[in-house]
Design an enzyme around this catalytic site. Structure first.
Site, PDB file in Angstrom:
ATOM      1  N   ALA A 240       0.847  -1.194   0.000  1.00 35.31           N
ATOM      2  CA  ALA A 240       0.000   0.000   0.000  1.00 35.31           C
ATOM      3  C   ALA A 240       0.879   1.239   0.000  1.00 35.31           C
ATOM      4  CB  ALA A 240      -0.910  -0.002   1.222  1.00 35.31           C
ATOM      5  N   LYS A 241       0.214   2.346  -0.200  1.00 37.52           N
ATOM      6  CA  LYS A 241       0.865   3.651  -0.264  1.00 37.52           C
ATOM      7  C   LYS A 241       1.827   3.874   0.919  1.00 37.52           C
ATOM      8  CE  LYS A 241       1.016   7.259  -2.772  1.00 37.52           C
ATOM      9  NZ  LYS A 241       1.706   7.002  -4.025  1.00 37.52           N
ATOM     10  N   ARG A 242       1.389   3.434   2.114  1.00 35.37           N
ATOM     11  CA  ARG A 242       2.205   3.711   3.303  1.00 35.37           C
ATOM     12  C   ARG A 242       3.551   2.994   3.283  1.00 35.37           C
ATOM     13  NH1 ARG A 242       1.050  -0.932   6.634  1.00 35.37           N
ATOM     14  NH2 ARG A 242      -0.758  -1.937   5.699  1.00 35.37           N
TER      15      ARG A 242
END
Ligand code: GLU
Length: 270
Positions: A240-242
């Site tokens: 994911a983005k994180r």
């Protein structure tokens, strides 16, 4: 002569493709091209709230930058409503559906009952009396359309996972805002586009028996399925983005160009 294999990649244009999606796309392309087959791209933009043309364009640009090519024009699922509706009509006519007025909250509450299998629709609207149905119709609340599946188990043989047997739930076939549901649209579109080889992420393996069942009910041949492992973050969670630089744009900003991304993805596939 055997018909040519036709594979596909079918992204939902809800945001930039991350390395996991790109790796799945590369695998789908490799499966199709290695078989001397055709490869199609279909944009799964049914949800008018989350899908945008800008996100679609960015996804296609990333696929092209990676060096993937496809045959024929990109098809948008949102432009195929008539086909989806014709399939729904057939299921309705055969008595294989029922309208459902439940809200998410009502489903959550009813699904807490001990006899309801985890994650399954509790069946509230399946067998309403004529009076109960009339009362719901009179409420003006829009109804979704569900499959009358009755809990049977269906098995598919996945090229990578082997036999996968799951209980088919009374899935939604048309949402209460009128939008055809993914499970219906994917089956109808794959068949209509002549796709016989579905290579996609492992997160969809559990719904595949439901899709196979819909193929059977609609009299469509089942495609072959290969569910490929998802790319995971170092902590084992879904990418994911994180997790930092996970899109082509993130990587380009760090000086990693498309050729290098392709090299890394190919290396990760062995
Ligand atoms: N559109 C779905 C997604 O992006 C994939 C559907 C499929 O490959 O069957 O997750």
């Amino acid at each position: 002569m055997r018909p040519v294999t036709t594979g596909r990649f079918a992204p939902s244009p809800t945001g930039p493709l991350h390395l996991g999606n790109l790796r799945t796309a590369l695998l789908a392309w490799l499966f199709a091209r290695a078989a001397g087959g055709r490869f199609l791209v279909r944009v799964e933009d049914l949800d008018p709230v989350t899908a945008t043309r800008e996100k679609e364009a960015a996804q296609l640009a990333d696929l092209q930058a990676l060096g993937l090519d496809w045959d024929g024009p990109v098809v948008r699922q949102s432009e195929r409503r008539a086909l989806h509706e014709a399939a729904l009509e057939r299921l309705v006519t055969e008595g294989l559906t029922y309208p459902c007025w439940c809200s998410r909250r009502e489903i959550r509450e009813a699904a807490a009952a001990p006899h309801v299998p985890a994650g399954a629709y509790p069946g509230t609207c399946r067998d309403l009396t004529a009076a109960e149905r009339a009362a719901r119709e009179a409420s003006g609340r829009p109804a979704a359309l569900r499959l009358r599946a009755s809990g049977q188990e269906v098995e598919v043989v996945d090229l990578l996972h082997g036999p996968v047997r799951r209980r088919v739930d009374d899935v939604v076939l048309r949402r209460n805002d009128g939008v055809p549901a993914y499970n219906l649209a994917v089956v109808v579109d794959d068949h209509d586009q002549g796709i016989d080889q579905v290579v996609r992420g492992e997160d969809l393996v559990d719904v595949t028996p439901t899709q196979a069942h819909l193929c059977d009910l609609l009299g469509l041949p089942r495609p072959s399925w290969a569910h490929v492992p998802l790319a995971l973050a170092p902590d084992g969670s879904r990418l994911a983005k994180r997790h930092g630089a996970v899109t082509m744009a993130d990587l380009a900003a760090k000086g990693v160009d498309a050729t290098a991304v392709r090299g890394r993805l190919a290396a990760s596939l062995g």
